[in-house]
Design a protein around this motif. Structure first.
Motif, PDB file in Angstrom:
ATOM      1  N   SER A  89     -10.642  17.257  -1.866  1.00 51.08           N
ATOM      2  CA  SER A  89     -10.193  17.153  -0.473  1.00 51.08           C
ATOM      3  C   SER A  89      -8.808  17.780  -0.371  1.00 51.08           C
ATOM      4  O   SER A  89      -7.991  17.627  -1.275  1.00 51.08           O
ATOM      5  N   VAL A  90      -8.579  18.511   0.710  1.00 51.53           N
ATOM      6  CA  VAL A  90      -7.237  19.071   0.919  1.00 51.53           C
ATOM      7  C   VAL A  90      -6.674  18.571   2.247  1.00 51.53           C
ATOM      8  O   VAL A  90      -5.851  19.218   2.866  1.00 51.53           O
ATOM      9  N   LYS A  91      -7.141  17.383   2.638  1.00 52.81           N
ATOM     10  CA  LYS A  91      -6.724  16.799   3.917  1.00 52.81           C
ATOM     11  C   LYS A  91      -5.200  16.614   3.974  1.00 52.81           C
ATOM     12  O   LYS A  91      -4.548  17.036   4.921  1.00 52.81           O
ATOM     13  N   ASN A  92      -4.654  16.003   2.927  1.00 53.21           N
ATOM     14  CA  ASN A  92      -3.211  15.742   2.941  1.00 53.21           C
ATOM     15  C   ASN A  92      -2.387  17.023   2.871  1.00 53.21           C
ATOM     16  O   ASN A  92      -1.321  17.124   3.483  1.00 53.21           O
ATOM     17  N   LEU A  93      -2.885  18.005   2.118  1.00 55.34           N
ATOM     18  CA  LEU A  93      -2.186  19.304   2.060  1.00 55.34           C
ATOM     19  C   LEU A  93      -2.198  19.959   3.440  1.00 55.34           C
ATOM     20  O   LEU A  93      -1.175  20.473   3.907  1.00 55.34           O
ATOM     21  N   ALA A  94      -3.348  19.936   4.109  1.00 52.58           N
ATOM     22  CA  ALA A  94      -3.474  20.578   5.421  1.00 52.58           C
ATOM     23  C   ALA A  94      -2.670  19.832   6.486  1.00 52.58           C
ATOM     24  O   ALA A  94      -1.934  20.447   7.261  1.00 52.58           O
ATOM     25  N   ASN A  95      -2.776  18.496   6.500  1.00 52.65           N
ATOM     26  CA  ASN A  95      -2.055  17.717   7.505  1.00 52.65           C
ATOM     27  C   ASN A  95      -0.546  17.853   7.386  1.00 52.65           C
ATOM     28  O   ASN A  95       0.186  17.652   8.341  1.00 52.65           O
TER      29      ASN A  95
END
Ligand code: X90
Length: 279
Positions: free
Chosen positions: A162-168
């Protein structure tokens, strides 16, 4: 009595102590609303990851302050200070300010701040190398020269679920994030020369991950040197990769260990980071 040498690094290195050389870690923090996690030895990383999974609001991180760096420097004549890539964090710039203050307040002392243009296990390789050179008796300037040359021979790969935190948090484009959004896709990439995330492909399912990482290691010039694997709650994948590498390079010096707070937050559950050295 002042120490002759000390190594300090921000907590993205996942190093909390060294056996031979004085070491201190400057913590980054992870924030979720009013809750703040300090990435130090007392942080329960798995607990943090579980808690963050149920936080609906936006979460973020912050680099060490100038004061945090000065605390980590303590009292030493020669300090080697390693930071996470300046392309993604303010840690380097905050360490540079701390260096200026420290050298001004203590004439004759030296702080070398190293922008690792990386993080996690590549940072660990750099820290271990500096510790070896100090133990071998190299002086400050020689170590400064060696580390520049060594940095050109080390690299970092990652596989993220998951790259959710990187993107957010604006560390990766939303477009790239969409590509991994599909269930079961793992994102394979490496730290670029500039210290940003460089995407190299997707891989479906964890079974295919070790060969895919080994392939990218080959393409990146790996030939059996030191290898450091950190993982966010994914020991099976990390040890499968170690076995895969050991099969091809039985003499390789490999270590596997869990990420601390900062890397766990960004690599997210299941993610692994691989630091390696080229000949
Ligand atoms: O200053 C801060 O708040 C810290 C920001 C850090 C942002 C990026 C952390 C990346 C951690 C994820 C995969 C590896 C990326 C490698 C890029 C050089 C690990």
């Amino acid at each position: 009595m002042d120490l002759k040498y000390k190594i300090v690094a921000d907590s993205s290195s996942d190093v909390l102590s060294l056996s031979d050389i004085p070491f201190a870690s400057a913590p980054l923090t992870i924030q979720a609303g009013r809750i703040s996690y300090t990435d130090n030895a007392s942080l329960n990383v798995e607990h943090m990851v579980q808690e963050l999974a149920s936080v609906p609001s936006r979460t973020s991180t912050a680099c060490p302050s100038v004061g945090d760096w000065l605390d980590a420097f303590g009292q030493a004549e020669n300090i080697f200070c390693l930071t996470i890539t300046s392309a993604l964090s303010g840690s380097y710039s905050s360490a540079m300010t701390a260096k200026d203050i420290y050298e001004h307040d203590h004439p004759g002392r030296n702080v070398l701040v190293i922008d690792t243009r990386s993080t996690g296990p590549e940072m660990r390789l750099l820290i271990e190398a500096i510790a070896r050179w100090i133990t071998e008796g190299l002086d400050f300037l020689s170590v400064c020269g060696e580390i520049v040359a060594y940095q050109a021979r080390t690299g970092l790969l990652f596989l993220l679920q998951s790259v959710k935190n990187l993107a957010n948090n604006g560390r990766i484009s939303h477009l790239a994030a969409k590509a991994v959004g599909l269930l079961g896709l793992n994102l394979l990439g490496k730290a670029s020369a500039e210290g940003t995330l460089e995407l190299h492909g997707k891989c479906r399912g964890e079974k295919r991950a070790p060969p895919a990482i080994l392939q990218l290691l080959h393409e990146s010039g790996y030939a059996g040197g030191r290898l450091r694997i950190s993982h966010c709650m994914n020991e099976p994948l990390a040890t499968a990769l170690r076995a895969q590498v050991a099969l091809h390079y039985p003499a390789a010096d490999i270590a596997v260990y869990p990420c601390r707070g900062l890397c766990s937050y960004y690599a997210e559950k299941g993610g692994i980071l691989v630091g390696f050295e080229r000949p």
